[in-house]
Design a protein around this motif. Structure first.
Motif, PDB file in Angstrom:
ATOM      1  N   ALA A  81       0.840  -1.208   0.000  1.00 48.81           N
ATOM      2  CA  ALA A  81       0.000   0.000   0.000  1.00 48.81           C
ATOM      3  C   ALA A  81       0.873   1.257   0.000  1.00 48.81           C
ATOM      4  CB  ALA A  81      -0.922  -0.010   1.221  1.00 48.81           C
ATOM      5  N   ASP A  82       1.950   1.247   0.821  1.00 54.55           N
ATOM      6  CA  ASP A  82       2.876   2.392   0.872  1.00 54.55           C
ATOM      7  C   ASP A  82       3.546   2.601  -0.484  1.00 54.55           C
ATOM      8  OD1 ASP A  82       2.266   2.827   3.500  1.00 54.55           O
ATOM      9  OD2 ASP A  82       4.049   1.828   4.310  1.00 54.55           O
ATOM     10  N   ILE A  83       3.968   1.477  -1.118  1.00 54.16           N
ATOM     11  CA  ILE A  83       4.637   1.564  -2.427  1.00 54.16           C
ATOM     12  C   ILE A  83       3.661   2.095  -3.478  1.00 54.16           C
ATOM     13  CG2 ILE A  83       5.547   0.140  -4.328  1.00 54.16           C
ATOM     14  CD1 ILE A  83       6.964  -1.546  -2.150  1.00 54.16           C
ATOM     15  N   GLU A  84       2.396   1.656  -3.414  1.00 52.33           N
ATOM     16  CA  GLU A  84       1.387   2.159  -4.356  1.00 52.33           C
ATOM     17  C   GLU A  84       1.194   3.663  -4.184  1.00 52.33           C
ATOM     18  OE1 GLU A  84      -1.912  -0.354  -3.476  1.00 52.33           O
ATOM     19  OE2 GLU A  84      -1.378  -1.855  -5.001  1.00 52.33           O
ATOM     20  N   ASP A  85       1.204   4.125  -2.933  1.00 47.94           N
ATOM     21  CA  ASP A  85       1.109   5.570  -2.659  1.00 47.94           C
ATOM     22  C   ASP A  85       2.317   6.298  -3.239  1.00 47.94           C
ATOM     23  OD1 ASP A  85      -1.264   5.220  -1.345  1.00 47.94           O
ATOM     24  OD2 ASP A  85      -0.388   5.246   0.676  1.00 47.94           O
ATOM     25  N   GLU A  86       3.524   5.698  -3.019  1.00 46.60           N
ATOM     26  CA  GLU A  86       4.756   6.308  -3.542  1.00 46.60           C
ATOM     27  C   GLU A  86       4.737   6.340  -5.067  1.00 46.60           C
ATOM     28  OE1 GLU A  86       8.671   5.373  -1.840  1.00 46.60           O
ATOM     29  OE2 GLU A  86       7.616   4.301  -0.251  1.00 46.60           O
ATOM     30  N   ILE A  87       4.275   5.233  -5.684  1.00 40.80           N
ATOM     31  CA  ILE A  87       4.203   5.171  -7.154  1.00 40.80           C
ATOM     32  C   ILE A  87       3.289   6.277  -7.683  1.00 40.80           C
ATOM     33  CG2 ILE A  87       3.223   3.812  -9.077  1.00 40.80           C
ATOM     34  CD1 ILE A  87       4.374   1.301  -7.684  1.00 40.80           C
ATOM     35  N   PHE A  88       2.155   6.461  -7.019  1.00 43.77           N
ATOM     36  CA  PHE A  88       1.214   7.518  -7.434  1.00 43.77           C
ATOM     37  C   PHE A  88       1.873   8.897  -7.327  1.00 43.77           C
ATOM     38  CE2 PHE A  88      -2.045  10.680  -6.324  1.00 43.77           C
ATOM     39  CZ  PHE A  88      -2.857  10.593  -7.458  1.00 43.77           C
ATOM     40  N   ILE A  89       2.559   9.146  -6.193  1.00 42.96           N
ATOM     41  CA  ILE A  89       3.220  10.451  -5.978  1.00 42.96           C
ATOM     42  C   ILE A  89       4.305  10.671  -7.018  1.00 42.96           C
ATOM     43  CG2 ILE A  89       4.719  11.744  -4.385  1.00 42.96           C
ATOM     44  CD1 ILE A  89       3.085  10.338  -2.081  1.00 42.96           C
ATOM     45  N   VAL A  90       5.128   9.620  -7.264  1.00 38.67           N
ATOM     46  CA  VAL A  90       6.218   9.733  -8.253  1.00 38.67           C
ATOM     47  C   VAL A  90       5.643   9.955  -9.653  1.00 38.67           C
ATOM     48  CG1 VAL A  90       8.124   8.494  -9.365  1.00 38.67           C
ATOM     49  CG2 VAL A  90       7.878   8.386  -6.896  1.00 38.67           C
ATOM     50  N   GLN A  91       4.537   9.252  -9.968  1.00 44.88           N
ATOM     51  CA  GLN A  91       3.894   9.441 -11.276  1.00 44.88           C
ATOM     52  C   GLN A  91       3.418  10.876 -11.453  1.00 44.88           C
ATOM     53  OE1 GLN A  91       0.932   6.324 -11.060  1.00 44.88           O
ATOM     54  NE2 GLN A  91       1.977   5.079 -12.602  1.00 44.88           N
ATOM     55  N   GLU A  92       2.805  11.424 -10.403  1.00 44.36           N
ATOM     56  CA  GLU A  92       2.326  12.812 -10.454  1.00 44.36           C
ATOM     57  C   GLU A  92       3.502  13.782 -10.579  1.00 44.36           C
ATOM     58  OE1 GLU A  92      -1.003  14.059 -10.422  1.00 44.36           O
ATOM     59  OE2 GLU A  92      -1.206  11.939 -10.985  1.00 44.36           O
ATOM     60  N   ASP A  93       4.564  13.535  -9.793  1.00 48.76           N
ATOM     61  CA  ASP A  93       5.766  14.382  -9.858  1.00 48.76           C
ATOM     62  C   ASP A  93       6.395  14.324 -11.246  1.00 48.76           C
ATOM     63  OD1 ASP A  93       5.453  15.091  -7.252  1.00 48.76           O
ATOM     64  OD2 ASP A  93       7.073  13.850  -6.446  1.00 48.76           O
ATOM     65  N   THR A  94       6.466  13.104 -11.805  1.00 51.94           N
ATOM     66  CA  THR A  94       7.068  12.905 -13.128  1.00 51.94           C
ATOM     67  C   THR A  94       6.268  13.650 -14.198  1.00 51.94           C
ATOM     68  OG1 THR A  94       7.828  10.713 -12.435  1.00 51.94           O
ATOM     69  CG2 THR A  94       7.811  11.134 -14.788  1.00 51.94           C
ATOM     70  N   LYS A  95       4.942  13.513 -14.098  1.00 56.11           N
ATOM     71  CA  LYS A  95       4.070  14.194 -15.054  1.00 56.11           C
ATOM     72  C   LYS A  95       4.245  15.715 -14.969  1.00 56.11           C
ATOM     73  CE  LYS A  95      -0.856  14.537 -16.191  1.00 56.11           C
ATOM     74  NZ  LYS A  95      -2.226  14.221 -15.724  1.00 56.11           N
ATOM     75  N   LYS A 171      13.209   5.545 -10.425  1.00 59.83           N
ATOM     76  CA  LYS A 171      12.635   5.273  -9.116  1.00 59.83           C
ATOM     77  C   LYS A 171      11.261   4.603  -9.271  1.00 59.83           C
ATOM     78  CE  LYS A 171      11.477   7.446  -4.702  1.00 59.83           C
ATOM     79  NZ  LYS A 171      11.282   8.711  -3.963  1.00 59.83           N
ATOM     80  N   LEU A 172      10.510   5.082 -10.260  1.00 63.10           N
ATOM     81  CA  LEU A 172       9.195   4.519 -10.531  1.00 63.10           C
ATOM     82  C   LEU A 172       9.307   3.042 -10.927  1.00 63.10           C
ATOM     83  CD1 LEU A 172       6.230   5.475 -10.653  1.00 63.10           C
ATOM     84  CD2 LEU A 172       6.563   5.929 -13.083  1.00 63.10           C
ATOM     85  N   GLU A 173      10.254   2.738 -11.799  1.00 61.09           N
ATOM     86  CA  GLU A 173      10.477   1.355 -12.223  1.00 61.09           C
ATOM     87  C   GLU A 173      10.934   0.485 -11.051  1.00 61.09           C
ATOM     88  OE1 GLU A 173       9.662  -0.138 -15.095  1.00 61.09           O
ATOM     89  OE2 GLU A 173       8.750   1.825 -15.483  1.00 61.09           O
ATOM     90  N   SER A 174      11.813   1.067 -10.223  1.00 57.43           N
ATOM     91  CA  SER A 174      12.320   0.347  -9.047  1.00 57.43           C
ATOM     92  C   SER A 174      11.183   0.010  -8.086  1.00 57.43           C
ATOM     93  CB  SER A 174      13.379   1.199  -8.335  1.00 57.43           C
ATOM     94  OG  SER A 174      13.743   0.617  -7.118  1.00 57.43           O
ATOM     95  N   LYS A 175      10.289   0.982  -7.880  1.00 60.40           N
ATOM     96  CA  LYS A 175       9.154   0.777  -6.979  1.00 60.40           C
ATOM     97  C   LYS A 175       8.185  -0.267  -7.548  1.00 60.40           C
ATOM     98  CE  LYS A 175      10.093   3.371  -3.517  1.00 60.40           C
ATOM     99  NZ  LYS A 175      10.281   2.741  -2.200  1.00 60.40           N
ATOM    100  N   ARG A 176       8.013  -0.230  -8.873  1.00 62.02           N
ATOM    101  CA  ARG A 176       7.140  -1.232  -9.502  1.00 62.02           C
ATOM    102  C   ARG A 176       7.724  -2.640  -9.342  1.00 62.02           C
ATOM    103  NH1 ARG A 176       5.931   2.557 -14.658  1.00 62.02           N
ATOM    104  NH2 ARG A 176       3.948   3.430 -13.986  1.00 62.02           N
ATOM    105  N   SER A 177       9.048  -2.746  -9.529  1.00 61.57           N
ATOM    106  CA  SER A 177       9.728  -4.040  -9.353  1.00 61.57           C
ATOM    107  C   SER A 177       9.607  -4.516  -7.914  1.00 61.57           C
ATOM    108  CB  SER A 177      11.211  -3.919  -9.732  1.00 61.57           C
ATOM    109  OG  SER A 177      11.356  -3.554 -11.068  1.00 61.57           O
ATOM    110  N   GLU A 178       9.773  -3.559  -6.974  1.00 61.27           N
ATOM    111  CA  GLU A 178       9.665  -3.863  -5.540  1.00 61.27           C
ATOM    112  C   GLU A 178       8.255  -4.371  -5.210  1.00 61.27           C
ATOM    113  OE1 GLU A 178      10.441  -1.481  -1.369  1.00 61.27           O
ATOM    114  OE2 GLU A 178      11.233  -0.608  -3.210  1.00 61.27           O
TER     115      GLU A 178
END
Length: 409
Positions: A81-95, A171-178
């Protein structure tokens, strides 16, 4: 005639005797068969009792494992759940960063186009020297320098933003792999949990079918626990009486209540030090262990009718595991009891620690022990699946304390 009658009577007598012998032999045979049946039944009952004892131990261990695995799975789910939150934040930051970078590049390109239209940089030297005065030439030179500095800064900003964007994507790819690794681990743990719960249910069903044997085993365990408790309290009472008797001679502190232990100055120091170590004391076993019986009144979650009161904790470990003193102290007693084999009581001022179900002991009454010192090894019962369980208590005087609150996590 009389002779014939005699012969007939003799024949009847023989027949009767033979019949009697046959009856006796049949009776003996039946008795022998009955004895064999009794022995067989007793053996089966003994095995059933042993199986119940093993099953209870296995159930306790499995229940703890299931609980720990559920906690572990909950931790994995929280991580996901934490990683999904981080992925969302990183996706928004990246965009946001990508959009900002596009705007920055467009703005920079427009400014460069404007400067190129003015032909200011086609002949930079001519642009400076064609000024009407020296002051104006200097201003033009400073202007060009500022333009170059701005240009360099803009390029650095764009490069940094591009690098930041690349890092965010990594970082996004790393989090997805994690997350994928954790999901795979979650699936593995779910399968293990399912297997353990299935085994747990099988044990419970088996115990339910042996309700009488189960009740008998629990009664036996309760009786053994009472005997151990009486032995411990007997040692405590004996030492308390002796300490009061030697109060003046050994300069011991007076006690307020009858049955309390009168301490020497050295014992008071140990007691105070022990109390300050609450939550930091080492576990009494070396290597891997599992707490299979907790302090206080416990109910087998799966056997609703079964409640046990535990004055300490049960620590299951590997066979022949060494048992260690959890603090400096003096051995108050070493004794043997049915069901708990060898037991050791160590005094730490007003506090006592109890180590029961030992196969061997390496200390005797009166010995001074140090923290971490090996005092014996846990008993492994070959008839009970070689399960090695240490029964451990912490007391302050006669009061039983929860060992988990005192031991280091």
């Amino acid at each position: 005639m009389i002779k014939y009658i005699y012969i007939i009577l003799l024949l009847f007598s023989c027949i009767s005797f033979l019949h009697s012998q046959n009856d006796t032999r049949d009776l003996q045979k039946k008795q022998k068969e009955m004895l064999l049946k009794i022995e067989e039944t007793t053996k089966k009952l003994d095995e059933a009792d042993k199986n119940v004892a093993v099953s209870l131990q296995q159930l306790s261990a499995l229940s703890q494992k299931v609980m720990l695995r559920k906690q572990y799975l909950a931790g994995i789910n929280n991580e996901i759940a934490d990683i999904e939150d981080e992925i969302f934040i990183v996706q928004e930051d990246t965009k946001e960063l990508a959009e900002s970078l596009d705007v920055e590049k467009q703005r920079y390109a427009q400014i460069l186009k404007g400067l190129q239209k003015g032909n200011y940089f086609q002949n930079k030297l001519l642009f400076v020297l064609s000024a009407g005065s020296l002051t104006e030439s200097y201003r033009r030179f400073e202007y060009l320098r500022e333009i170059y500095a701005w240009q360099k800064k803009q390029l650095e900003r764009i490069n940094l933003s591009q690098q930041e964007l690349v890092n965010k994507e990594k970082k996004l790819e790393s989090k997805r792999s994690e997350k994928l690794a954790l999901l795979s681990l979650q699936q593995t743990e779910d399968l293990k949990l399912f297997a353990e719960e299935k085994k747990q249910k099988a044990i419970v069903d088996d115990l339910q079918s042996k309700r009488n044997a189960l009740q008998a085993e629990l009664k036996k365990q309760q009786k053994e626990a009472i005997e151990l408790n009486n032995a411990i309290e007997g040692v405590i009472a004996g030492e308390a009486d002796l300490s009061v008797k030697n109060q003046e001679k050994e300069n011991r502190t007076p006690v307020d209540n009858k049955g309390d232990y009168a301490m020497t100055a050295a014992e008071q120091n140990v007691s105070t030090s022990f109390e300050k170590s609450k939550g930091k004391l080492p576990f009494p076993v070396s290597g891997q262990y599992l707490i299979t019986g907790r302090f206080g009144e416990q109910q087998y979650e799966e056997l609703k009718q079964t409640t046990v009161t535990n004055g300490g904790i049960n620590i299951q470990a590997l066979s022949d595991t060494n048992v260690k003193a959890i603090y400096d102290g003096e051995v108050s007693a070493v004794f043997a009891l049915s069901g708990y084999h060898n037991s050791i009581i160590i005094r730490h001022g007003d506090y006592l620690t109890v180590y029961a179900n030992l196969a061997s002991v390496s200390v005797k009454k009166g010995d001074k022990v140090k923290i971490g010192q090996t005092i014996g090894s846990i008993y492994s019962d070959a008839d009970n699946g070689n399960i090695a369980t240490l029964y451990f208590q912490i007391r302050k005087g006669k009061t039983k304390l929860n060992p988990e609150a005192w031991l280091r996590k």
